[in-house]
Structure formats: C-alpha cells, structure tokens
Design an enzyme around this catalytic site. Structure first.
Site, PDB file in Angstrom:
ATOM      1  N   SER A 266      37.416  37.760  42.130  1.00 16.73           N
ATOM      2  CA  SER A 266      37.904  36.643  42.945  1.00 16.73           C
ATOM      3  C   SER A 266      39.277  36.205  42.465  1.00 16.73           C
ATOM      4  O   SER A 266      39.729  36.577  41.388  1.00 16.73           O
ATOM      5  CB  SER A 266      36.931  35.479  42.849  1.00 16.73           C
ATOM      6  OG  SER A 266      37.035  34.893  41.563  1.00 16.73           O
ATOM      7  N   LYS A 267      39.892  35.369  43.292  1.00 22.30           N
ATOM      8  CA  LYS A 267      41.199  34.833  42.938  1.00 22.30           C
ATOM      9  C   LYS A 267      41.105  34.053  41.627  1.00 22.30           C
ATOM     10  O   LYS A 267      42.023  34.080  40.822  1.00 22.30           O
ATOM     11  CB  LYS A 267      41.678  33.939  44.085  1.00 22.30           C
ATOM     12  CG  LYS A 267      43.006  33.273  43.800  1.00 22.30           C
ATOM     13  CD  LYS A 267      43.548  32.647  45.047  1.00 22.30           C
ATOM     14  CE  LYS A 267      44.511  31.511  44.835  1.00 22.30           C
ATOM     15  NZ  LYS A 267      44.844  31.070  43.522  1.00 22.30           N
TER      16      LYS A 267
END
Ligand code: GLU
Length: 508
Positions: A266-267
């Site tokens: 994920s970011k």
C-alpha cells in the site's frame, strides 16, 4: 490457445494515481500482446461519476508512455472500436441492460438507497449481513415482486430505479483461469444480485466491462486478483447476452505484497519505508498532498519495468535483467505464479544501479547537466563528462552524482570536523604552502605531471605521503572522499586547486 486474434486491454478507472500494481497489470497485458503478435488496448472505465478524479486519466496515459507501454488503440489514439472512454459510450449500455430484463436475466429494482441502508442496519443488529439477492429479492421493491402494471407505472412516473442481475439459484459457475486453473463459485453461497445499470443512467463496472470486452473483441482478460470474485458474474453475463462462444479467457494476476508483514503493498508502506508506490509523482487535486513517483525519485523506466516484470512472473532461469523487448519475446502466463509476490525496495534500487551503470558517460552527463543548471552551475561539457566518468561507479541514481561530485563544482566552505581533528597538524599549513608552490610550477596541468612533481618533491623532503595527502584532500574536497587526488587536481584546474589550498590554510 484459440485462433482468435489476441486483443488485450488495460482498463483502469481514473480514480486516482495508478498504483505500481496497476502498471504491472498493464505490463503483463502489453507483453502478452507482444508475445502473440496481438494488440494492446487502453480503455478508460469512468462510469462511476462519484469516484472521478480530475487529472487521473492524463496521469495514467503519461505513466504508460513513460514505461514504454504504448497502446495501439485508446483515448487520444483512436481505433476502430472507439470511443475508448466509457463515459463516451454511455448510450450503448442501456440497450443491453434492457435486453437482460426482457430475457429474465435481470430486473428493475426501485428500492431507495435509504431503504437498502435500513435493511443493512437491521441485518447488522442481528449480526448478519444483508445481501440483495437469492434469499431476499422476492420480498423487496422490484419487478420480481411487483406486478408488470405497477412496474410500468413507476417507470412512466419517472421513479428512480436500478437494473440488477438475477443470479440463478444454487448453481456452480466454473471457469478455467489461465493462472489459477479451474475456479468454481456457487451462486447461492457467494453471489448477490449486482447492480448492472444505475439510476444516474450509467452502467456499473460489471455491465460496461463485459459489453466493451465483447464489442472490442477482447480475447484475454488479464487483471488483478481483486477482480477474481467478479469472474462468475462476468461469465454469466456472457451467457445471458448470448456471447458465450466468443467469451474471452481470464487470467487473474497475483497480489504484490508488502516488503514486510502481511497484506498487499500500500501507499502507507511506501511512506513508512521511504519508497514510491506510484510510477510518477502525483499531487492530490483536493488535498494538495504530493505522493512520490519512481520517475521523480530518479528511477529509469527500464529498471521500473524490469522489477515489475519479476513480481509474479519468472523466466524459469537465473536471468534477472530484461529489456521490454526481450520480455515481449519470452513472457508467458504459464510462468505467472498464483501466490502473491513480495516487493523488495532494496532490490528496486539494485535494478536501478544496473541500468545506471549501463548508461554511457555521455548519457549520464546529459541527465546530470540540468541538475547542475538548477543549482546555478554552468560548467563546461568536458568537465561534466570527465567528472561523471570518475564517479560513475559509486552511483545508483542520477541524484547520487551530485552527492558524489559537488566539490568538483563548488569549493568547500566547511571542512569535515573529524578529518580536521585527525589529519590537520600544527605543521600542516606550512607543508601545504610548499605544495602550493610546487603546484605553481607544474607546466602541463594533468594528473600524471602533477603527481610526478609532487612525488619528486616529497622524496626530496622525505615527508610521509599520508602526512600531506590527507590534509591536501581535505583542503580540496572538504572531507575524506573522492577518487584519485591528482585526478581531482586536474579536473579542478591549476588555479582552483591552489586557491583551495590557500583557503584551507586560512580557514582551518
Ligand atoms: N476498471 C477496472 C479497474 O479499475 C478494470 C478491471 C478489469 O480489468 O476488468 O481495475
């Protein structure tokens, strides 16, 4: 494989920046097309108006271009199956939704969002989850329950409705996924009645996606694992629309996993560990938040593509470096694995280092020149080339060049304290003064002749080399770093070298 022409599509929704997993999906589609002499198409799936983000489509296209994954058909490119933006194809989907209602595969549902929300809450209170479908649809506000006259009246009165797919009861839907093998879903156990057409006059993803894949003659649907649960609905839609014969083959790609721990990349992992998860830098149009990108972080597209190719696919050999062209020759879905593959940010840097080292000094100097310009430094091209040639080996990124070479372009105004303490003795200034005098007399200012004059003088004086070389380096570069000292002298030039020695004597 069937003899159908290979046509694959990358079908992102412009809801934000493209995640690197999305780029990998595009890459695998592109490679599959290359491998089979087929066509790679870009289709923008923008039917969800609530999730539309300005700039996202442009971002997607720029990302694909940066990576060299150029589609042969798509928005802005054209092609005989266009338009390639679903919002521009809006008119054609309703007809298919109506056909599905006519044939009994779908129905009108008049339940308001508030009513559905209430049903959801009621179910929650009983520790259940509400699902609109096989067990509940007969009691709800839809054309399965209401008489045809009432339905007609409601529609004529302009009441809002959606069209839902009518999932057949207790049926096993099996499909051969090209990566996973046979996958089976039971309709009653796991599938609800998905909305196909919304009250805003737009199709949902499911309907538009299947209709377009059919109309655009897509032969293979290659997409992320998160779409696997949609596969049975899509398979049924092909059947319901009478398109089973030409239904595409499906392949669901494995997840890209976090560098450590469980779950998909994920970011937040990127933010925490300091690596990008997006191909290009992205500025959120609402918040102004900036997310870093591989391009802006100094990665070469070749490196980015190479590292993505090996996330979930392997060549079956030890080879790790591949050009896009090579990949297009050897890629196969058979060598894509089912299980998720872990992303390693260190390995990403290692790939970049490889491509950095492969570049010629000229290419790197060209990339480095704007960095210098930005700092207000206007150095002659030969000097930039010579500096890059000297320090290339120590770098992984273009940005490293400055870190490794700034002293070639600006004189030190600080001297590394530790080195000063260790190397700068009471008699150092006097000794360096004499060296400056020797340098004055060097006629041909190049590393060899400087070294010769220096060595001759040192031998005559019987000074230990280290006693002079270390403080000399300190004076020239400000610390204990850099390549061969005489090479540094040559590149700095005679007057600059002597000037720096004198400055150090004064300042230290
Ligand atoms: N629009 C979907 C997405 O955003 C496409 C999924 C598919 O390829 O079917 O990923």
């Amino acid at each position: 494989m069937s003899d159908k022409k290979v046509r694959v599509r990358f079908a992102p929704s412009p809801t934000g920046p493209l995640h690197m997993g999305g780029v990998r999906t595009a890459l695998f589609n592109y490679l599959f097309a290359k491998k089979h002499g087929g066509e790679f198409i870009l289709r923008i799936e923008d039917t969800d108006q609530t999730r539309f983000v300005p700039g996202a489509e442009e971002y997607i296209i720029e990302s694909l271009n940066w990576c060299g994954l150029t589609p042969v058909e798509g928005p802005g490119i054209g092609g005989k199956f266009g338009p390639y933006r679903q919002s521009e194809r809006k008119e054609l989907y309703k007809n298919y939704a109506d056909k599905l209602v006519e044939s009994g595969w779908a129905y009108y549902a008049f339940d308001t969002p508030e009513e559905i929300e209430a049903l959801r809450k009621d179910a929650e209170a009983n520790k259940e989850t509400f699902s609109y479908g096989i067990g509940t649809r007969e009691q709800l506000n839809n054309s399965l329950k209401l008489s045809p006259e009432i339905v007609q009246q409601k529609i004529e009165a302009g009441e809002a409705y959606v069209i839902r797919f009518k999932m057949p009861e207790n049926t096993d839907i099996s499909e051969d996924d090209l990566i996973r093998g046979k996958v089976t879903f039971n309709t009653t156990k796991s599938l609800d009645d998905k909305v196909l057409f919304k009250s805003d006059g737009m199709p949902t993803y499911h309907l538009a996606n299947v209709v377009d894949d059919h109309l655009m003659e897509i032969s293979h649907v290659i997409r992320g694992e998160e779409w696997l649960p949609s596969m049975p609905l899509h398979v049924l839609l092909y059947k319901a629309l009478g398109w089973e014969e030409t239904k595409p083959r499906f392949a669901h790609l494995p997840l890209i996993l976090k560098p450590v721990g469980k779950g998909k990349l994920s970011k937040r992992d990127g933010d925490k560990m300091g690596f990008p998860v997006f191909p290009l830098q992205w500025t959120d149009p609402k918040t102004g938040d900036v997310s870093r990108g591989y391009r802006e972080d100094g990665y070469f597209p070749e490196a980015f593509i190479n590292l993505l190719a090996l996330l979930g696919w392997n060549p079956g050999t030890e080879q790790e470096f591949f050009t896009l062209e090579e990949l297009g020759e050897i890629f196969s879905l058979e060598r894509v694995v089912k299980s998720g593959s872990r992303f390693d940010p260190e390995k990403a840097k290692w790939f970049n280092k490889h491509y950095f080292q492969q570049k010629s000094v000229d290419e790197l100097a060209t990339l480095f020149t704007p960095v210098l310009k930005e700092k207000g430094i206007d150095a002659p091209a030969e000097k930039i080339n010579a500096v890059v040639a000297e320090i290339k080996e120590r770098c992984e990124f273009v940005s490293d060049i400055w870190e490794q070479s700034s002293y070639f372009f600006v004189a030190p105004n600080e001297y590394d304290a530790k080195t000063v303490k260790k190397r700068w003795k009471e008699d150092t200034p006097a000794k360096l003064s004499e060296i400056a005098g020797i340098f004055e007399k060097v006629k041909d200012w190049n590393a060899n002749s400087i070294k010769d004059s220096f060595s001759a003088f040192m031998n005559q004086k019987e000074w230990g080399f280290g006693v002079v070389m270390n403080p000399l380096r300190l004076a020239l570069v400000g610390g204990n770093l850099g390549p061969d000292l005489f090479v540094i002298c040559e590149l700095l030039g005679k007057y600059e070298s002597i000037g720096r020695i004198k400055a150090a004597i004064e300042k230290i």
